[in-house]
Design an enzyme around this catalytic site. Structure first.
Site, PDB file in Angstrom:
ATOM      1  N   ASP A  14       0.653  -1.104   0.002  1.00  0.00           N
ATOM      2  CA  ASP A  14      -0.075   0.052   0.017  1.00  0.00           C
ATOM      3  C   ASP A  14       0.820   1.155   0.815  1.00  0.00           C
ATOM      4  OD1 ASP A  14      -2.336  -1.773   0.231  1.00  0.00           O
ATOM      5  OD2 ASP A  14      -1.653  -1.725   2.649  1.00  0.00           O
ATOM      6  N   GLU A 224     -11.755  -0.313  -3.726  1.00  0.00           N
ATOM      7  CA  GLU A 224     -10.599   0.370  -2.540  1.00  0.00           C
ATOM      8  C   GLU A 224      -9.463   1.115  -3.000  1.00  0.00           C
ATOM      9  OE1 GLU A 224      -9.541  -3.284  -0.066  1.00  0.00           O
ATOM     10  OE2 GLU A 224      -8.402  -3.884  -1.295  1.00  0.00           O
TER      11      GLU A 224
HETATM   12  O1  FUB Z   1      -3.279  -3.669   3.699  1.00  0.00           O
HETATM   13  C1  FUB Z   1      -4.267  -3.911   4.123  1.00  0.00           C
HETATM   14  C2  FUB Z   1      -5.486  -3.867   2.609  1.00  0.00           C
HETATM   15  O2  FUB Z   1      -4.880  -4.410   1.540  1.00  0.00           O
HETATM   16  C3  FUB Z   1      -5.435  -2.400   2.625  1.00  0.00           C
HETATM   17  O3  FUB Z   1      -6.323  -1.000   3.580  1.00  0.00           O
HETATM   18  C4  FUB Z   1      -6.220  -2.392   1.125  1.00  0.00           C
HETATM   19  O4  FUB Z   1      -6.257  -1.338   0.485  1.00  0.00           O
HETATM   20  C5  FUB Z   1      -5.572  -3.773   0.413  1.00  0.00           C
HETATM   21  O5  FUB Z   1      -4.455  -2.899   0.288  1.00  0.00           O
END
Ligand code: FUB
Length: 321
Positions: A14, A224
């Site tokens: 991320d 997301e």
């Molecule tokens: O790293 C945890 C979660 O996985 C993140 O918040 C999302 O975007 C995905 O990458």
């Protein structure tokens, strides 16, 4: 350059990259091993602290500044320090981060530091009115700052359609017809510690019909990993499509939208999640992202970087014209 992990001594994911004082700083999640099995809640992403990475330029040695914030130092957080981001305003640095509170509800917190590499001191409470995950900050050329956020399924965005946390909606993940769930944006106060008004939805429209994307459109709808950058006077909102594993983007004339779907940035990488940031350094544009090539496990990821380009129409492309 695109295939090598940025660092190999820890697992990172991320990546939110920014240029502060001419140097590239990367604010990643710090993935850790856990016995928790993979599930759609993302319980296997059980991270407990953040590191900051920095480098003079892409390709030069990377410095790990060590732990800059720990779960145990955040009074309101119970578990899961997920994807963070950072911003600079008036000489202070702000680390925005999501975590589940002690009730299991994702909220977004902010921690303040004097230097881009931290350390960061967390506020006592999460940002009032915040929810869900994956905060991405953007300070516009006029000094106004915005926070983009949201993630469906384990990120709980589907629980907030009424403005209150709906626990029942958690297990539904998302509707399969009707308008797709949308990312959120809120303007940040001048001290960067609160929202000036409640978050609003960020519209993503189909370029032909001009209608919002449908929830059945898993190849294009927001899932997301929000990110905002500006290129040539246009606002580029980019994100992950989650279960179809693309990085996609939409373009608009204002930081709060509406946005029109622009295309894919990256095909699926190894691993379930895909997440990124886009930053300009010395006149070149870089896509920071992650995959699982270092471990083969969804929750043990590594950050990578590759160059991106724009074509004559402003579309993001992976090879120059
Ligand atoms: O790293 C945890 C979660 O996985 C993140 O918040 C999302 O975007 C995905 O990458």
């Amino acid at each position: 350059m695109s295939s090598e992990p940025l660092v190999t001594h820890i697992f990172t994911a991320d990546p939110s990259a920014h240029v502060f004082n001419g140097r590239i700083y990367v604010y990643p999640s710090h993935d850790i091993a856990t016995p928790i099995q993979d599930n759609d809640n993302g319980d296997q992403y059980a991270m407990t602290d953040y590191h900051v990475l920095s480098m003079d330029a892409v390709g030069s040695p990377v410095t790990d500044h060590g732990v800059v914030l720990s779960l145990e130092d955040v009074p309101w957080a119970g578990k899961q320090l997920w994807a963070p981001d950072a911003a600079e305003k008036n000489g202070k640095f702000y680390l925005f981060f999501p975590a589940r509170d002690t009730e299991g509800v994702f909220r977004i917190g902010v921690a303040v530091g004097d230097k881009p590499e931290g350390p960061f001191k967390p506020e006592e409470k999460p940002i009032e009115g915040s929810y869900s995950i994956d905060p991405a900050s953007f300070v516009d050329e006029d000094g106004e700052a915005y926070l983009y956020f949201g993630g469906i399924w384990g990120g709980q965005l589907q629980c907030w359609t009424t403005g209150k946390f709906d626990k029942e909606a958690y297990t539904n993940m998302e509707a399969q017809s009707g308008p797709a769930l949308l990312p959120r944006v809120a303007k940040l106060s001048s001290d960067m510690l609160s929202f000036t008004s409640p978050p609003t939805e960020l519209e993503i429209l189909d370029p032909v019909t001009k209608k919002p994307l449908d929830s059945s459109d898993h190849d294009r709808r927001f899932f997301e990993a929000a990110w905002m950058h500006k290129y040539n006077g246009k606002y580029y909102f980019s994100y992950s499509t989650g279960d179809t594993h693309y990085l996609a983007y939409a373009v608009g004339d204002s930081p709060v939208g509406p946005f029109t779907y622009g295309g894919k940035i990256l095909e699926p990488v190894q691993g379930w999640t895909t997440h990124h940031s886009i930053v300009e350094h010395d006149g070149r544009w870089w896509l920071f992202h992650h995959d699982t090539s270092m471990s083969g496990k969804n929750h043990l990821r590594c950050v990578k970087v590759r160059e991106i380009f724009y074509d004559k129409e402003g579309k993001i492309v992976l090879t120059p014209e």
